[in-house]
Design a protein around this motif. Sequence first.
Motif, PDB file in Angstrom:
ATOM      1  N   ALA A  64       0.842  -1.202   0.000  1.00 13.13           N
ATOM      2  CA  ALA A  64       0.000   0.000   0.000  1.00 13.13           C
ATOM      3  C   ALA A  64       0.872   1.245   0.000  1.00 13.13           C
ATOM      4  CB  ALA A  64      -0.916   0.000   1.226  1.00 13.13           C
ATOM      5  N   SER A  65       0.707   2.075  -1.019  1.00 11.55           N
ATOM      6  CA  SER A  65       1.400   3.361  -1.092  1.00 11.55           C
ATOM      7  C   SER A  65       0.764   4.196  -2.199  1.00 11.55           C
ATOM      8  CB  SER A  65       2.903   3.181  -1.380  1.00 11.55           C
ATOM      9  OG  SER A  65       3.098   2.652  -2.684  1.00 11.55           O
ATOM     10  N   ASN A  66       0.980   5.508  -2.128  1.00 12.10           N
ATOM     11  CA  ASN A  66       0.506   6.420  -3.190  1.00 12.10           C
ATOM     12  C   ASN A  66      -0.989   6.256  -3.477  1.00 12.10           C
ATOM     13  OD1 ASN A  66       3.198   7.415  -3.642  1.00 12.10           O
ATOM     14  ND2 ASN A  66       3.622   5.529  -4.779  1.00 12.10           N
ATOM     15  N   GLY A  67      -1.786   6.005  -2.426  1.00 15.19           N
ATOM     16  CA  GLY A  67      -3.229   5.965  -2.593  1.00 15.19           C
ATOM     17  C   GLY A  67      -3.776   4.699  -3.222  1.00 15.19           C
ATOM     18  N   GLU A  68      -3.002   3.625  -3.262  1.00 14.80           N
ATOM     19  CA  GLU A  68      -3.491   2.376  -3.815  1.00 14.80           C
ATOM     20  C   GLU A  68      -2.871   1.175  -3.119  1.00 14.80           C
ATOM     21  OE1 GLU A  68      -2.413   2.681  -7.952  1.00 14.80           O
ATOM     22  OE2 GLU A  68      -0.415   1.853  -7.592  1.00 14.80           O
ATOM     23  N   VAL A  69      -3.558   0.044  -3.220  1.00 17.97           N
ATOM     24  CA  VAL A  69      -3.069  -1.216  -2.660  1.00 17.97           C
ATOM     25  C   VAL A  69      -2.896  -2.193  -3.821  1.00 17.97           C
ATOM     26  CG1 VAL A  69      -3.526  -3.116  -1.077  1.00 17.97           C
ATOM     27  CG2 VAL A  69      -4.296  -0.806  -0.491  1.00 17.97           C
ATOM     28  N   VAL A  70      -1.663  -2.640  -4.032  1.00 19.49           N
ATOM     29  CA  VAL A  70      -1.343  -3.521  -5.156  1.00 19.49           C
ATOM     30  C   VAL A  70      -1.166  -4.944  -4.644  1.00 19.49           C
ATOM     31  CG1 VAL A  70       0.207  -3.928  -7.102  1.00 19.49           C
ATOM     32  CG2 VAL A  70      -0.197  -1.599  -6.313  1.00 19.49           C
ATOM     33  N   GLN A  71      -1.774  -5.893  -5.330  1.00 20.68           N
ATOM     34  CA  GLN A  71      -1.729  -7.304  -4.941  1.00 20.68           C
ATOM     35  C   GLN A  71      -0.819  -8.074  -5.900  1.00 20.68           C
ATOM     36  OE1 GLN A  71      -5.554  -9.185  -5.000  1.00 20.68           O
ATOM     37  NE2 GLN A  71      -4.782 -11.215  -4.493  1.00 20.68           N
ATOM     38  N   TYR A  72       0.115  -8.859  -5.326  1.00 24.57           N
ATOM     39  CA  TYR A  72       1.030  -9.667  -6.112  1.00 24.57           C
ATOM     40  C   TYR A  72       0.938 -11.128  -5.691  1.00 24.57           C
ATOM     41  CZ  TYR A  72       3.592  -5.757  -8.227  1.00 24.57           C
ATOM     42  OH  TYR A  72       3.938  -4.652  -8.967  1.00 24.57           O
ATOM     43  N   SER A  73       1.175 -11.996  -6.671  1.00 22.21           N
ATOM     44  CA  SER A  73       1.379 -13.414  -6.389  1.00 22.21           C
ATOM     45  C   SER A  73       2.663 -13.849  -7.082  1.00 22.21           C
ATOM     46  CB  SER A  73       0.190 -14.252  -6.870  1.00 22.21           C
ATOM     47  OG  SER A  73       0.076 -14.182  -8.281  1.00 22.21           O
ATOM     48  N   PHE A  74       3.239 -14.969  -6.640  1.00 21.23           N
ATOM     49  CA  PHE A  74       4.520 -15.420  -7.169  1.00 21.23           C
ATOM     50  C   PHE A  74       4.463 -16.935  -7.388  1.00 21.23           C
ATOM     51  CE2 PHE A  74       5.041 -11.892  -4.260  1.00 21.23           C
ATOM     52  CZ  PHE A  74       5.715 -10.959  -5.043  1.00 21.23           C
ATOM     53  N   ASP A  75       5.063 -17.372  -8.477  1.00 17.53           N
ATOM     54  CA  ASP A  75       5.158 -18.815  -8.685  1.00 17.53           C
ATOM     55  C   ASP A  75       6.405 -19.353  -7.998  1.00 17.53           C
ATOM     56  OD1 ASP A  75       7.328 -18.163 -10.301  1.00 17.53           O
ATOM     57  OD2 ASP A  75       6.239 -18.455 -12.176  1.00 17.53           O
ATOM     58  N   GLU A  76       6.708 -20.624  -8.178  1.00 20.95           N
ATOM     59  CA  GLU A  76       7.816 -21.261  -7.466  1.00 20.95           C
ATOM     60  C   GLU A  76       9.163 -20.642  -7.807  1.00 20.95           C
ATOM     61  OE1 GLU A  76       7.641 -25.405  -8.231  1.00 20.95           O
ATOM     62  OE2 GLU A  76       5.905 -25.750  -6.929  1.00 20.95           O
ATOM     63  N   SER A  77       9.319 -20.124  -9.026  1.00 22.11           N
ATOM     64  CA  SER A  77      10.606 -19.538  -9.426  1.00 22.11           C
ATOM     65  C   SER A  77      10.632 -18.022  -9.254  1.00 22.11           C
ATOM     66  CB  SER A  77      10.933 -19.915 -10.878  1.00 22.11           C
ATOM     67  OG  SER A  77       9.900 -19.491 -11.746  1.00 22.11           O
ATOM     68  N   MET A  78       9.707 -17.492  -8.432  1.00 19.91           N
ATOM     69  CA  MET A  78       9.678 -16.077  -8.065  1.00 19.91           C
ATOM     70  C   MET A  78       9.358 -15.144  -9.230  1.00 19.91           C
ATOM     71  SD  MET A  78      10.122 -15.648  -4.799  1.00 19.91           S
ATOM     72  CE  MET A  78      10.696 -13.982  -4.562  1.00 19.91           C
ATOM     73  N   ASN A  79       8.560 -15.618 -10.180  1.00 24.59           N
ATOM     74  CA  ASN A  79       8.070 -14.718 -11.224  1.00 24.59           C
ATOM     75  C   ASN A  79       6.867 -13.961 -10.673  1.00 24.59           C
ATOM     76  OD1 ASN A  79       9.848 -15.438 -13.424  1.00 24.59           O
ATOM     77  ND2 ASN A  79       8.782 -17.407 -13.464  1.00 24.59           N
ATOM     78  N   PRO A  80       6.906 -12.616 -10.635  1.00 23.98           N
ATOM     79  CA  PRO A  80       5.804 -11.850 -10.038  1.00 23.98           C
ATOM     80  C   PRO A  80       4.626 -11.717 -10.995  1.00 23.98           C
ATOM     81  CG  PRO A  80       7.513 -10.366 -10.810  1.00 23.98           C
ATOM     82  CD  PRO A  80       8.018 -11.760 -11.067  1.00 23.98           C
ATOM     83  N   LYS A  81       3.429 -11.721 -10.442  1.00 21.02           N
ATOM     84  CA  LYS A  81       2.214 -11.490 -11.214  1.00 21.02           C
ATOM     85  C   LYS A  81       1.349 -10.480 -10.467  1.00 21.02           C
ATOM     86  CE  LYS A  81      -1.864 -13.726 -13.215  1.00 21.02           C
ATOM     87  NZ  LYS A  81      -2.635 -14.989 -13.316  1.00 21.02           N
ATOM     88  N   LYS A  82       1.053  -9.372 -11.118  1.00 20.48           N
ATOM     89  CA  LYS A  82       0.212  -8.340 -10.513  1.00 20.48           C
ATOM     90  C   LYS A  82      -1.241  -8.756 -10.637  1.00 20.48           C
ATOM     91  CE  LYS A  82      -0.251  -3.295 -10.509  1.00 20.48           C
ATOM     92  NZ  LYS A  82       0.186  -2.047 -11.180  1.00 20.48           N
TER      93      LYS A  82
END
Length: 516
Positions: A64-82
Amino acid sequence: MRTKLKAFGIPIVLVLLCIGALFFHQLLNVKQQPDPDWSRSIPLDYSSEERPLTFFGEEGLFLASNGEVVQYSFDESMNPKKENTLHTSVTRGKPFWTDGQKVIQVKGEELISIENGKARTIDEEVTGISTSPNAILYWKGEVLYSLSPKDLANKEVFRFKGEVKDAFINNDGSAIIQIMQDDTHSLLYFMNEGLQLVKNPFSVVNSATNHHMTGLSFSTADDQLNVLYNEEMRSQGTLSYKIFKLKTPIEEIGTSMIKPSKLEFTNEQSGFKLQSPRSVQFASIDGKTSILFTSESHRVGGQNAISLYVAPFNDSTEIVASPVSTTKHFTYSPIQLSDESISWLDYDGDYYELFGASKNEQAIAKSTEWSKRSIKEAVNNAVLMLFSSLITVFVSFYWVLPSLFVLILLYMFKPNIFEKEEINWVEYASIVLFILMPLTFISKAMGDYFYFSAPDYLTFSGSEYVLLLVISVLTALLWKVGRDPDWGTFGGVFYFMGIYILLYVTSIGPYIFNLF
């Protein structure tokens, strides 16, 4: 022209070769893992000029920053997905809870839930909140409440004699409550997952403005309460940090006041003591109870950085830790994402960036590939280390003084010696005297930092003397080949000194001082 090429061209080529070796070594370093079991730091596609608040729940990592909350998930090899972005402002410095749909937080003195842009007031005159994925505690002065994040049902848990200062919740709902005792101390109480509070405190911690507890983590495994907490102290404008441990059987909580034990940490790779450890928390790495914490970096070019470390938890107060991060700045908010992955925020003075590290083989392979970022890092490291080695130029100035003093005395009292055209004994004597001077600097130059940061070809047994011998022989050969007979004794001696110092500061010098 040919004479100048011999005199200056060959030494310059050797200096450039030394600089090239330094750059190549740094190229290899940016592929080196912080620990054989961990990947290098992996950028996770998030940055913010404002320091984000973090929350990790069943639905993923939320920032949470700059007026928004961003959600991330990660697979086993740490590839981020917004996964999602909620356009909801979260109060800075206050914990929050979210499942990706609604956000529960304290704004002003109101406890509110925001969903689909609509705010609902849950309670008023709220003075604090603490959150975990499955439980929320909040308080109003001396009264502690629990809140169900699913249906927003709240109930009073306990009325203390002192003001609730903070609460620290585990995922199972158990918690440690910090209650103000006076202006400088707080009491710690234990509450189990059924919201049953042990009515007697089990320890006292500092809570003065200039000396106070800043965070706490605990474990109740094997019917044993183990508490780790951070302490910050300000003295004469300087901040220092410590980590303490409290330990007692669960059945004995509240029967007596536990005295804390200070933990000392050692870097497994360098053997150095870690200074000012902080941000401690329990973690489960490969199914084993471990400790995550941050402390000063021992990496090349990381003197002012705060890095992330992991250590197995045990009953000792002397703990050996391994570095996890390879980032070069300040590490904030370390979070365990899975049994083999960790994330944190790195602050470089301008913005915060999300990084992660993993024990997954694919993540390790990805992190050790050369990229534009890693090559830029290698270049920066090499340049910074060359600037550090310039300090050696100033330090080596005193190497010149004995030879210069001898030359000046002889020039004053026996000037005829300098009128000979060939190389005379004065020049040889001055050079030998100069060669002996670096031996007085060996213990300071080739200390712990040198053997920690220098490549293997410079750190073999007896290298401190062998390297000086090699530099002396190389300089003597270059001096013999490049010295112009017209220079005279003074010119010949200073030509030798100049080549020696250049070779020294470009081969050994970058690994002597760590100014960055």
